[in-house]
Design a protein around this motif. Structure first.
Motif, PDB file in Angstrom:
ATOM      1  N   VAL A 171     -28.075  21.463  61.758  1.00 31.17           N
ATOM      2  CA  VAL A 171     -27.357  21.951  62.940  1.00 31.17           C
ATOM      3  C   VAL A 171     -26.095  21.139  63.215  1.00 31.17           C
ATOM      4  O   VAL A 171     -25.069  21.701  63.629  1.00 31.17           O
ATOM      5  N   GLN A 172     -26.124  19.840  62.991  1.00 33.41           N
ATOM      6  CA  GLN A 172     -24.934  19.027  63.252  1.00 33.41           C
ATOM      7  C   GLN A 172     -23.778  19.418  62.331  1.00 33.41           C
ATOM      8  O   GLN A 172     -22.617  19.481  62.749  1.00 33.41           O
ATOM      9  N   GLU A 173     -24.111  19.719  61.075  1.00 30.24           N
ATOM     10  CA  GLU A 173     -23.074  20.129  60.135  1.00 30.24           C
ATOM     11  C   GLU A 173     -22.520  21.503  60.514  1.00 30.24           C
ATOM     12  O   GLU A 173     -21.311  21.746  60.426  1.00 30.24           O
ATOM     13  N   VAL A 174     -23.394  22.395  60.947  1.00 30.68           N
ATOM     14  CA  VAL A 174     -22.942  23.723  61.377  1.00 30.68           C
ATOM     15  C   VAL A 174     -21.997  23.604  62.567  1.00 30.68           C
ATOM     16  O   VAL A 174     -20.939  24.243  62.604  1.00 30.68           O
ATOM     17  N   VAL A 175     -22.347  22.779  63.537  1.00 27.59           N
ATOM     18  CA  VAL A 175     -21.494  22.593  64.712  1.00 27.59           C
ATOM     19  C   VAL A 175     -20.173  21.941  64.314  1.00 27.59           C
ATOM     20  O   VAL A 175     -19.099  22.307  64.819  1.00 27.59           O
ATOM     21  N   ARG A 176     -20.218  20.991  63.404  1.00 32.63           N
ATOM     22  CA  ARG A 176     -18.974  20.353  62.958  1.00 32.63           C
ATOM     23  C   ARG A 176     -18.020  21.367  62.325  1.00 32.63           C
ATOM     24  O   ARG A 176     -16.807  21.327  62.540  1.00 32.63           O
ATOM     25  N   LEU A 177     -18.569  22.305  61.579  1.00 29.09           N
ATOM     26  CA  LEU A 177     -17.747  23.271  60.864  1.00 29.09           C
ATOM     27  C   LEU A 177     -17.319  24.458  61.729  1.00 29.09           C
ATOM     28  O   LEU A 177     -16.250  25.031  61.520  1.00 29.09           O
ATOM     29  N   LEU A 178     -18.153  24.836  62.699  1.00 28.57           N
ATOM     30  CA  LEU A 178     -17.902  26.054  63.469  1.00 28.57           C
ATOM     31  C   LEU A 178     -17.724  25.824  64.964  1.00 28.57           C
ATOM     32  O   LEU A 178     -17.423  26.768  65.692  1.00 28.57           O
ATOM     33  N   GLY A 179     -17.904  24.606  65.426  1.00 26.27           N
ATOM     34  CA  GLY A 179     -17.917  24.342  66.863  1.00 26.27           C
ATOM     35  C   GLY A 179     -16.609  24.603  67.583  1.00 26.27           C
ATOM     36  O   GLY A 179     -16.598  24.747  68.817  1.00 26.27           O
ATOM     37  N   GLN A 180     -15.495  24.680  66.839  1.00 29.62           N
ATOM     38  CA  GLN A 180     -14.199  24.948  67.464  1.00 29.62           C
ATOM     39  C   GLN A 180     -13.813  26.423  67.394  1.00 29.62           C
ATOM     40  O   GLN A 180     -12.730  26.805  67.845  1.00 29.62           O
ATOM     41  N   ALA A 181     -14.684  27.242  66.832  1.00 33.93           N
ATOM     42  CA  ALA A 181     -14.368  28.660  66.675  1.00 33.93           C
ATOM     43  C   ALA A 181     -14.413  29.384  68.012  1.00 33.93           C
ATOM     44  O   ALA A 181     -15.114  28.977  68.943  1.00 33.93           O
ATOM     45  N   GLU A 182     -13.673  30.463  68.094  1.00 36.46           N
ATOM     46  CA  GLU A 182     -13.686  31.272  69.308  1.00 36.46           C
ATOM     47  C   GLU A 182     -14.864  32.250  69.284  1.00 36.46           C
ATOM     48  O   GLU A 182     -15.608  32.374  70.255  1.00 36.46           O
ATOM     49  N   THR A 183     -15.038  32.962  68.164  1.00 37.34           N
ATOM     50  CA  THR A 183     -16.123  33.938  68.016  1.00 37.34           C
ATOM     51  C   THR A 183     -16.845  33.679  66.704  1.00 37.34           C
ATOM     52  O   THR A 183     -16.213  33.566  65.655  1.00 37.34           O
ATOM     53  N   VAL A 184     -18.172  33.577  66.785  1.00 40.61           N
ATOM     54  CA  VAL A 184     -18.992  33.339  65.591  1.00 40.61           C
ATOM     55  C   VAL A 184     -19.998  34.473  65.448  1.00 40.61           C
ATOM     56  O   VAL A 184     -20.634  34.889  66.421  1.00 40.61           O
ATOM     57  N   LEU A 185     -20.140  34.957  64.221  1.00 37.61           N
ATOM     58  CA  LEU A 185     -21.144  35.950  63.881  1.00 37.61           C
ATOM     59  C   LEU A 185     -22.316  35.229  63.229  1.00 37.61           C
ATOM     60  O   LEU A 185     -22.196  34.728  62.106  1.00 37.61           O
ATOM     61  N   ASP A 186     -23.424  35.137  63.948  1.00 38.19           N
ATOM     62  CA  ASP A 186     -24.639  34.506  63.433  1.00 38.19           C
ATOM     63  C   ASP A 186     -25.512  35.613  62.858  1.00 38.19           C
ATOM     64  O   ASP A 186     -26.205  36.320  63.585  1.00 38.19           O
ATOM     65  N   LEU A 187     -25.484  35.755  61.538  1.00 39.31           N
ATOM     66  CA  LEU A 187     -26.084  36.916  60.896  1.00 39.31           C
ATOM     67  C   LEU A 187     -27.585  36.786  60.657  1.00 39.31           C
ATOM     68  O   LEU A 187     -28.229  37.759  60.267  1.00 39.31           O
ATOM     69  N   THR A 188     -28.131  35.619  60.870  1.00 39.03           N
ATOM     70  CA  THR A 188     -29.579  35.397  60.739  1.00 39.03           C
ATOM     71  C   THR A 188     -30.037  34.623  61.972  1.00 39.03           C
ATOM     72  O   THR A 188     -30.376  33.449  61.903  1.00 39.03           O
ATOM     73  N   LEU A 189     -30.062  35.304  63.092  1.00 37.99           N
ATOM     74  CA  LEU A 189     -30.245  34.660  64.392  1.00 37.99           C
ATOM     75  C   LEU A 189     -31.555  33.895  64.510  1.00 37.99           C
ATOM     76  O   LEU A 189     -31.583  32.783  65.049  1.00 37.99           O
ATOM     77  N   GLY A 190     -32.662  34.483  64.037  1.00 35.76           N
ATOM     78  CA  GLY A 190     -33.957  33.821  64.184  1.00 35.76           C
ATOM     79  C   GLY A 190     -34.275  33.544  65.637  1.00 35.76           C
ATOM     80  O   GLY A 190     -34.106  34.406  66.509  1.00 35.76           O
ATOM     81  N   LEU A 191     -34.701  32.327  65.916  1.00 38.92           N
ATOM     82  CA  LEU A 191     -35.037  31.940  67.284  1.00 38.92           C
ATOM     83  C   LEU A 191     -33.826  31.425  68.072  1.00 38.92           C
ATOM     84  O   LEU A 191     -33.966  30.962  69.199  1.00 38.92           O
ATOM     85  N   GLY A 192     -32.645  31.509  67.477  1.00 38.22           N
ATOM     86  CA  GLY A 192     -31.420  31.209  68.219  1.00 38.22           C
ATOM     87  C   GLY A 192     -31.010  29.752  68.260  1.00 38.22           C
ATOM     88  O   GLY A 192     -30.153  29.382  69.059  1.00 38.22           O
ATOM     89  N   GLY A 193     -31.580  28.925  67.381  1.00 41.82           N
ATOM     90  CA  GLY A 193     -31.265  27.502  67.421  1.00 41.82           C
ATOM     91  C   GLY A 193     -29.815  27.184  67.110  1.00 41.82           C
ATOM     92  O   GLY A 193     -29.173  26.407  67.832  1.00 41.82           O
ATOM     93  N   HIS A 194     -29.285  27.757  66.055  1.00 45.70           N
ATOM     94  CA  HIS A 194     -27.874  27.518  65.733  1.00 45.70           C
ATOM     95  C   HIS A 194     -26.956  28.128  66.787  1.00 45.70           C
ATOM     96  O   HIS A 194     -25.955  27.522  67.177  1.00 45.70           O
ATOM     97  N   ALA A 195     -27.294  29.328  67.247  1.00 46.22           N
ATOM     98  CA  ALA A 195     -26.474  29.984  68.267  1.00 46.22           C
ATOM     99  C   ALA A 195     -26.405  29.139  69.537  1.00 46.22           C
ATOM    100  O   ALA A 195     -25.334  28.976  70.132  1.00 46.22           O
ATOM    101  N   TRP A 196     -27.551  28.614  69.937  1.00 48.20           N
ATOM    102  CA  TRP A 196     -27.581  27.760  71.140  1.00 48.20           C
ATOM    103  C   TRP A 196     -26.679  26.547  70.955  1.00 48.20           C
ATOM    104  O   TRP A 196     -25.896  26.192  71.854  1.00 48.20           O
TER     105      TRP A 196
END
Length: 289
Positions: free
Chosen positions: A11-36
């Motif tokens: 999750v830390q790597e995902v946030v580092r790479l995408l945390g500054q984005a305006e809109t993100v498409l989370d294509l495998t939402l699951g329980l929403g951990g990355h989205a949160w």
């Protein structure tokens, strides 16, 4: 791992790479951990996609405090074009895939994904269509062997397929524990290491859900939706998925790889979260037009 303790992988790597984005498409939402984590980091909007209505319900409840910043969509991730059209999305700044089976599926024995607990031979992520029971009870022996060999990378695929066909000749196979026992009886006894049925269950799950085909169709659609500078992140868990992603990024002229080698979880994360073992993250950025 229960829902309340669900920890998204890398999750830390995902946030580092995408945390500054305006809109993100989370294509495998699951329980929403990355989205949160992305919403908490300041991403303005996350569109969360999952084919499983139970996962969408759980994630939507969890992410309700973010209001209109989160949109849940029930769809397969190969339907990126339709998702964008229905949600009136012209472009996104980030897209995330966290592939494979989710904690939700493994934790619920009635979904039939786990070889460690008894449940029906189901394995459907969408709860629709062909089941694992259909595969093990109706596929010809040669086709079963192909699935187990190609999708499970199992060297004893022929022996396992033969054992399944002999067992189903006596009676229909109905439960995960039945199948796991048949597989275990067909391969040489091994001390320690992974459960002998792990690769076979992986293979049947991939076949039931058409996971590799879904990924291959979805990747080019996703690149079309990425704005210049937008990032594609894929977390995979076995070599079949990783190979598709690696080849796609290398052959897609609009993408610049951000990870010469895949990023892997550290020992501390793997100790906290066993699901992280085997995870590989690859990232790429869409070049300016």
């Amino acid at each position: 791992m229960g829902r309340e303790r669900h920890e998204p992988v890398l999750v830390q790597e995902v946030v580092r790479l995408l945390g500054q984005a305006e809109t993100v498409l989370d294509l495998t939402l699951g329980l929403g951990g990355h989205a949160w984590a992305l919403l908490d980091a300041g991403v303005r909007r996350v569109v969360g996609v999952d084919r499983d209505r139970d996962a969408l319900s759980a994630a939507s409840e969890r992410l309700a405090p973010y209001g209109e910043r989160f949109l849940a969509v029930q769809a397969r991730f190969s339907e990126v074009d339709r998702i964008a059209r229905d949600a009136r999305i012209r472009a996104v700044n980030g897209a995330l895939f966290d592939l494979g089976v989710s904690s939700l599926h493994l934790d619920q024995s009635e979904r039939g994904f786990s070889y460690r607990s008894e449940g029906p031979l189901d394995m459907r992520m969408s709860q629709e269509g062909t089941t694992a029971r259909d595969v093990v009870n109706t596929y010809p022996e040669e086709e079963l062997a192909r699935v187990i060999r190609d999708y499970g990378e199992e060297r004893f695929a022929r022996r396992i397929a033969g054992a399944i066909v002999r067992a189903r000749g006596r009676k229909s196979l109905e439960t995960t524990t039945e199948l796991a026992a048949i597989v275990a009886s067909a391969v040489p006894k091994r001390r320690g290491g992974a459960h002998p049925a792990r690769r076979t269950f992986q293979a049947i799950r991939i076949e039931v859900n058409r996971e590799l085909e879904e990924l291959a169709v979805s990747l080019p659609q996703t690149v079309e939706l990425l704005a210049p500078g937008g990032r594609l992140i894929v977390i995979s868990y076995h070599s079949l998925e990783d190979r598709i992603v690696k080849r796609f990024v290398a052959g897609e002229p609009r993408l610049r790889s951000l990870t010469k080698k895949p990023v892997r979880p550290g020992t501390a994360e793997m100790a906290r979260n066993p699901r992280a073992r085997g995870a590989k993250l690859r990232a790429a950025e869409r070049e300016a037009a």
